[in-house]
Design a protein around this motif. Structure first.
Motif, PDB file in Angstrom:
ATOM      1  N   ASN A   1       4.780   0.350  -5.869  1.00 30.08           N
ATOM      2  CA  ASN A   1       4.309   1.694  -5.504  1.00 30.08           C
ATOM      3  C   ASN A   1       2.794   1.828  -5.629  1.00 30.08           C
ATOM      4  O   ASN A   1       2.214   2.810  -5.204  1.00 30.08           O
ATOM      5  CB  ASN A   1       5.025   2.765  -6.330  1.00 30.08           C
ATOM      6  CG  ASN A   1       4.773   2.602  -7.821  1.00 30.08           C
ATOM      7  OD1 ASN A   1       4.020   1.719  -8.225  1.00 30.08           O
ATOM      8  ND2 ASN A   1       5.380   3.432  -8.631  1.00 30.08           N
ATOM      9  N   GLN A   2       2.143   0.834  -6.242  1.00 30.66           N
ATOM     10  CA  GLN A   2       0.681   0.944  -6.372  1.00 30.66           C
ATOM     11  C   GLN A   2      -0.044   0.455  -5.122  1.00 30.66           C
ATOM     12  O   GLN A   2      -1.191   0.831  -4.885  1.00 30.66           O
ATOM     13  CB  GLN A   2       0.188   0.129  -7.571  1.00 30.66           C
ATOM     14  CG  GLN A   2       0.555   0.768  -8.884  1.00 30.66           C
ATOM     15  CD  GLN A   2      -0.389   0.336  -9.996  1.00 30.66           C
ATOM     16  OE1 GLN A   2      -1.579   0.131  -9.760  1.00 30.66           O
ATOM     17  NE2 GLN A   2       0.150   0.185 -11.174  1.00 30.66           N
ATOM     18  N   TYR A   3       0.626  -0.424  -4.371  1.00 31.25           N
ATOM     19  CA  TYR A   3      -0.103  -1.046  -3.272  1.00 31.25           C
ATOM     20  C   TYR A   3      -0.535  -0.042  -2.196  1.00 31.25           C
ATOM     21  O   TYR A   3      -1.704  -0.053  -1.776  1.00 31.25           O
ATOM     22  CB  TYR A   3       0.710  -2.208  -2.690  1.00 31.25           C
ATOM     23  CG  TYR A   3      -0.065  -3.004  -1.674  1.00 31.25           C
ATOM     24  CD1 TYR A   3      -1.289  -3.574  -2.015  1.00 31.25           C
ATOM     25  CD2 TYR A   3       0.393  -3.159  -0.385  1.00 31.25           C
ATOM     26  CE1 TYR A   3      -2.029  -4.280  -1.080  1.00 31.25           C
ATOM     27  CE2 TYR A   3      -0.334  -3.871   0.559  1.00 31.25           C
ATOM     28  CZ  TYR A   3      -1.550  -4.426   0.206  1.00 31.25           C
ATOM     29  OH  TYR A   3      -2.285  -5.121   1.129  1.00 31.25           O
ATOM     30  N   PRO A   4       0.368   0.868  -1.775  1.00 35.65           N
ATOM     31  CA  PRO A   4      -0.093   1.853  -0.789  1.00 35.65           C
ATOM     32  C   PRO A   4      -1.259   2.704  -1.300  1.00 35.65           C
ATOM     33  O   PRO A   4      -2.146   3.065  -0.514  1.00 35.65           O
ATOM     34  CB  PRO A   4       1.157   2.728  -0.560  1.00 35.65           C
ATOM     35  CG  PRO A   4       2.300   1.871  -0.954  1.00 35.65           C
ATOM     36  CD  PRO A   4       1.803   0.992  -2.061  1.00 35.65           C
ATOM     37  N   ASP A   5      -1.286   2.957  -2.610  1.00 38.32           N
ATOM     38  CA  ASP A   5      -2.413   3.733  -3.149  1.00 38.32           C
ATOM     39  C   ASP A   5      -3.719   2.943  -3.092  1.00 38.32           C
ATOM     40  O   ASP A   5      -4.799   3.505  -2.912  1.00 38.32           O
ATOM     41  CB  ASP A   5      -2.126   4.168  -4.589  1.00 38.32           C
ATOM     42  CG  ASP A   5      -1.024   5.217  -4.644  1.00 38.32           C
ATOM     43  OD1 ASP A   5      -0.896   5.980  -3.664  1.00 38.32           O
ATOM     44  OD2 ASP A   5      -0.292   5.257  -5.645  1.00 38.32           O
TER      45      ASP A   5
ATOM     46  N   ARG B   1      10.779  -3.472  -7.931  1.00 36.65           N
ATOM     47  CA  ARG B   1       9.602  -2.801  -8.489  1.00 36.65           C
ATOM     48  C   ARG B   1       8.278  -3.524  -8.277  1.00 36.65           C
ATOM     49  O   ARG B   1       7.229  -2.900  -8.322  1.00 36.65           O
ATOM     50  CB  ARG B   1       9.811  -2.579  -9.992  1.00 36.65           C
ATOM     51  CG  ARG B   1      10.905  -1.543 -10.290  1.00 36.65           C
ATOM     52  CD  ARG B   1      11.025  -1.286 -11.769  1.00 36.65           C
ATOM     53  NE  ARG B   1       9.749  -0.917 -12.381  1.00 36.65           N
ATOM     54  CZ  ARG B   1       9.419  -1.175 -13.646  1.00 36.65           C
ATOM     55  NH1 ARG B   1      10.257  -1.815 -14.431  1.00 36.65           N
ATOM     56  NH2 ARG B   1       8.251  -0.797 -14.124  1.00 36.65           N
ATOM     57  N   PHE B   2       8.312  -4.845  -8.119  1.00 28.63           N
ATOM     58  CA  PHE B   2       7.046  -5.590  -8.130  1.00 28.63           C
ATOM     59  C   PHE B   2       6.899  -6.570  -6.964  1.00 28.63           C
ATOM     60  O   PHE B   2       7.893  -7.035  -6.417  1.00 28.63           O
ATOM     61  CB  PHE B   2       6.904  -6.393  -9.439  1.00 28.63           C
ATOM     62  CG  PHE B   2       6.881  -5.544 -10.672  1.00 28.63           C
ATOM     63  CD1 PHE B   2       5.738  -4.836 -11.026  1.00 28.63           C
ATOM     64  CD2 PHE B   2       8.009  -5.426 -11.477  1.00 28.63           C
ATOM     65  CE1 PHE B   2       5.703  -4.046 -12.163  1.00 28.63           C
ATOM     66  CE2 PHE B   2       7.982  -4.628 -12.614  1.00 28.63           C
ATOM     67  CZ  PHE B   2       6.839  -3.935 -12.957  1.00 28.63           C
TER      68      PHE B   2
ATOM     69  N   VAL C   1      -6.245  -0.364  -9.266  1.00 26.56           N
ATOM     70  CA  VAL C   1      -4.878  -0.496  -9.764  1.00 26.56           C
ATOM     71  C   VAL C   1      -4.820   0.028 -11.195  1.00 26.56           C
ATOM     72  O   VAL C   1      -5.819   0.061 -11.903  1.00 26.56           O
ATOM     73  CB  VAL C   1      -4.351  -1.959  -9.771  1.00 26.56           C
ATOM     74  CG1 VAL C   1      -4.305  -2.526  -8.379  1.00 26.56           C
ATOM     75  CG2 VAL C   1      -5.168  -2.832 -10.695  1.00 26.56           C
ATOM     76  N   SER C   2      -3.615   0.429 -11.577  1.00 27.78           N
ATOM     77  CA  SER C   2      -3.411   1.001 -12.888  1.00 27.78           C
ATOM     78  C   SER C   2      -2.533   0.053 -13.699  1.00 27.78           C
ATOM     79  O   SER C   2      -1.442  -0.308 -13.268  1.00 27.78           O
ATOM     80  CB  SER C   2      -2.725   2.359 -12.697  1.00 27.78           C
ATOM     81  OG  SER C   2      -2.398   2.880 -13.949  1.00 27.78           O
ATOM     82  N   LEU C   3      -3.039  -0.378 -14.848  1.00 26.58           N
ATOM     83  CA  LEU C   3      -2.305  -1.358 -15.651  1.00 26.58           C
ATOM     84  C   LEU C   3      -2.182  -0.899 -17.100  1.00 26.58           C
ATOM     85  O   LEU C   3      -2.928  -0.040 -17.549  1.00 26.58           O
ATOM     86  CB  LEU C   3      -3.035  -2.712 -15.632  1.00 26.58           C
ATOM     87  CG  LEU C   3      -3.136  -3.444 -14.294  1.00 26.58           C
ATOM     88  CD1 LEU C   3      -3.922  -4.728 -14.462  1.00 26.58           C
ATOM     89  CD2 LEU C   3      -1.754  -3.745 -13.724  1.00 26.58           C
TER      90      LEU C   3
ATOM     91  N   VAL D   1       3.553  -3.984   2.261  1.00 25.63           N
ATOM     92  CA  VAL D   1       4.006  -4.774   1.112  1.00 25.63           C
ATOM     93  C   VAL D   1       4.442  -6.165   1.591  1.00 25.63           C
ATOM     94  O   VAL D   1       4.109  -7.175   0.967  1.00 25.63           O
ATOM     95  CB  VAL D   1       5.152  -4.049   0.370  1.00 25.63           C
ATOM     96  CG1 VAL D   1       5.862  -4.994  -0.592  1.00 25.63           C
ATOM     97  CG2 VAL D   1       4.605  -2.830  -0.376  1.00 25.63           C
ATOM     98  N   GLU D   2       5.125  -6.215   2.691  1.00 28.26           N
ATOM     99  CA  GLU D   2       5.589  -7.506   3.208  1.00 28.26           C
ATOM    100  C   GLU D   2       4.404  -8.396   3.603  1.00 28.26           C
ATOM    101  O   GLU D   2       4.389  -9.595   3.338  1.00 28.26           O
ATOM    102  CB  GLU D   2       6.541  -7.288   4.398  1.00 28.26           C
ATOM    103  CG  GLU D   2       7.113  -8.562   5.025  1.00 28.26           C
ATOM    104  CD  GLU D   2       7.608  -9.595   4.001  1.00 28.26           C
ATOM    105  OE1 GLU D   2       8.202  -9.208   2.975  1.00 28.26           O
ATOM    106  OE2 GLU D   2       7.380 -10.809   4.241  1.00 28.26           O
ATOM    107  N   ARG D   3       3.382  -7.795   4.213  1.00 27.72           N
ATOM    108  CA  ARG D   3       2.196  -8.611   4.576  1.00 27.72           C
ATOM    109  C   ARG D   3       1.494  -9.140   3.325  1.00 27.72           C
ATOM    110  O   ARG D   3       1.013 -10.274   3.306  1.00 27.72           O
ATOM    111  CB  ARG D   3       1.236  -7.785   5.449  1.00 27.72           C
ATOM    112  CG  ARG D   3       1.650  -7.722   6.906  1.00 27.72           C
ATOM    113  CD  ARG D   3       0.551  -7.154   7.792  1.00 27.72           C
ATOM    114  NE  ARG D   3       0.375  -5.724   7.606  1.00 27.72           N
ATOM    115  CZ  ARG D   3       1.022  -4.776   8.312  1.00 27.72           C
ATOM    116  NH1 ARG D   3       1.881  -5.130   9.251  1.00 27.72           N
ATOM    117  NH2 ARG D   3       0.802  -3.501   8.080  1.00 27.72           N
ATOM    118  N   LEU D   4       1.452  -8.311   2.265  1.00 27.14           N
ATOM    119  CA  LEU D   4       0.847  -8.802   1.018  1.00 27.14           C
ATOM    120  C   LEU D   4       1.664  -9.985   0.476  1.00 27.14           C
ATOM    121  O   LEU D   4       1.097 -11.011   0.083  1.00 27.14           O
ATOM    122  CB  LEU D   4       0.778  -7.682  -0.031  1.00 27.14           C
ATOM    123  CG  LEU D   4       0.310  -8.115  -1.427  1.00 27.14           C
ATOM    124  CD1 LEU D   4      -1.081  -8.746  -1.379  1.00 27.14           C
ATOM    125  CD2 LEU D   4       0.303  -6.931  -2.390  1.00 27.14           C
TER     126      LEU D   4
END
Ligand SMILES: [Zn+2]
Length: 479
Positions: free
Chosen positions: A460-464, A137-138, A440-442, A49-52
């Motif tokens: 929580n979506q990024y690892p998926d 959360r985001f 991704v789910s939106l 997440v940090e790299r993103l």
């Protein structure tokens, strides 16, 4: 005599009803080999997440070339195994990676673009678009959906495999364009041409496109994972009207502006014909088994109910674009002063071409509806006919669909017509299977975040996403 006729009609109706019901009842549920997403060590997730977030901080806009150079330096540092193992060929600021598997089988090509669209409505952003803010959360900012996020998630997946000393079954290529948002002529088009020169043929090309969305629009409870098998075309035309310049105290019956208004009104009153293209038909047939019986009956018998379904889709702003070539007048100019008759007036109309439409059929239709004195010409710039339609029953489709199905929320994968454009169309000649899906789910209202303010991705979506690409890299036709 009359009685016998009535009996015959009733028998026919009963038979018809029987056919409709039987077709609805025997609808097969989609048989996908269920796959689970590969696991990812818990401790890696925060670092990813940090790299993103770091990636978002490079403003990779069309007019900021230095941001791309800095971004590339960051990538090399963030993904050391990848840059040690994969070969990298730059095309301007676009990057083409090749991961040699040592096996002689059809490779996979994953696409994503590094560039992002400019920021508008700055005041509406809750967090600055290039700060890479991560809250509870985001992850916020330009590129968290469209689609620098995929560049990063794909590289995370490659890096994770290499860290474990693993190889893909067949070769993997990654093509990260730098000018997708402006048409892809310098990036995707050149990379695709080079790959064609090398004679590389792909089992699968995967780009951004559909997503996981609520199924409510299609009448089902379950979310749908929409996998684009085609995309609409794109043409902008200029309409130009000419008038006699002069003083507005002695006007003609209609000025150039009036003629132009008539032209636009006529085109809008006579839309292009509506119908179910193959991708939309497949989509409806795929969701049919999940429908309540009445809709199931309709979707299972599109041969009879197509006009009804088309009317329903046309009435819904979320589905209207799926059933026809759409038109949107987007620019207008004419006149210089309130009391001077305009010598010219012009408007730009942006068309999105449905499968089956061609430049020729579209222009013929425009010309037929123009009043005298109004001319049409194709506006220079980005232009594309509708893409080829990839099959929805291939191993490649099933490979993407079974992983999409493994995403949270138990989505139902369905083929789909992408209404926006993507770099994928440049790669059409390189594979039978060019698919468009962003894992991704939106919610429906989140779609406005693409190119709009407050672009963001749930943490929580990024690892998926990473796990989805990991699954894709671990699969392939070689086993
Ligand atoms: Zn994009």
């Amino acid at each position: 005599m009359f009685k016998r006729g009535l009996l015959a009609v009733l028998t026919l109706l009963a038979l018809l009803l029987l056919v409709l019901v039987v077709r609805a009842l025997v609808l097969p549920a989609p048989a996908l080999s269920s796959r689970v997403l590969p696991s990812l060590p818990e401790q890696d997730r925060d670092a990813q997440v940090e790299r993103l977030a770091q990636a978002i901080r490079f403003p990779t806009l069309a007019d900021r070339p230095e941001a791309f150079d800095a971004f590339h330096a960051f990538l090399a540092e963030a993904f050391p195994f990848t840059h040690e193992t994969l070969s990298l060929r730059p095309f301007g600021h676009s990057l083409l990676y090749h991961w040699d598997s040592g096996h002689d089988c059809a490779p996979t090509l994953l696409l994503a673009h590094q560039d992002v669209v400019p920021v508008s409505a700055m005041a509406e952003w809750q967090h600055p678009p290039f700060d890479g803010v991560v809250d509870e959360r985001f992850i916020w900012g330009r590129g968290t959906l469209d689609d620098k996020v995929s560049v990063m998630a794909i590289l995370e997946a490659v890096e994770a495999m290499l860290a474990e000393g693993r190889q893909p079954a067949c070769d993997v290529w990654l093509a990260f364009g730098h000018d997708e948002e402006t048409g892809g002529a310098q990036g995707a088009a050149r990379m695709a041409a080079w790959l064609q020169e090398q004679g590389v043929r792909f089992e699968l090309v995967l780009d951004e496109g559909g997503m996981v969305l609520p199924g409510a629009t299609l009448g089902i409870q379950q979310p749908v994972a929409l996998i684009g098998i085609a995309e609409k075309g794109y043409i902008s035309v200029t309409l130009e009207a000419h008038g006699e310049p002069g003083h507005s105290s002695r006007p003609p019956a209609q000025t150039a502006i009036g003629d132009l208004a008539v032209a636009i009104a006529r085109l809008q009153a006579n839309p292009r014909p509506a119908g179910l293209s193959l991708p939309t038909r497949y989509m409806l047939e795929t969701v049919a088994p999940e429908q309540a019986f009445a809709r199931r009956l309709v979707f299972a018998n599109l041969w009879l109910f197509e006009p009804l379904v088309v009317r329903q889709l046309a009435g819904n702003p979320e589905t209207h674009a799926l059933i026809r070539t759409t038109m949107a007048p987007t620019m207008l100019s004419g006149g210089v002063k309130d009391n001077v008759l305009p010598a010219t007036a012009s408007a730009v109309i942006n068309f999105r071409l449905a499968p089956g439409e061609t430049q020729e059929s579209l222009l013929n239709w425009v010309e037929r509806h123009l009043p005298e004195g109004v001319s049409v010409s194709i506006k220079e710039g980005f232009f594309a006919e509708p893409s080829r339609i990839s099959p929805a029953n291939s191993d490649a489709f099933e490979r993407v669909a079974s992983l999409a199905q493994a995403l949270p929320g138990d989505p139902l994968p369905a083929p789909f017509l992408m209404i926006a454009g993507s770099d994928a169309r440049h790669y059409q000649a390189l594979s039978e299977n060019v698919l468009r899906f962003l894992p991704v789910s939106l919610q429906q209202q989140d779609i406005a975040r693409f190119h709009g303010p407050n672009e963001r991705l749930a943490r929580n979506q990024y690892p998926d996403m990473v796990r989805f690409y990991l699954g894709l890299l671990s699969s392939g036709s070689a086993q």
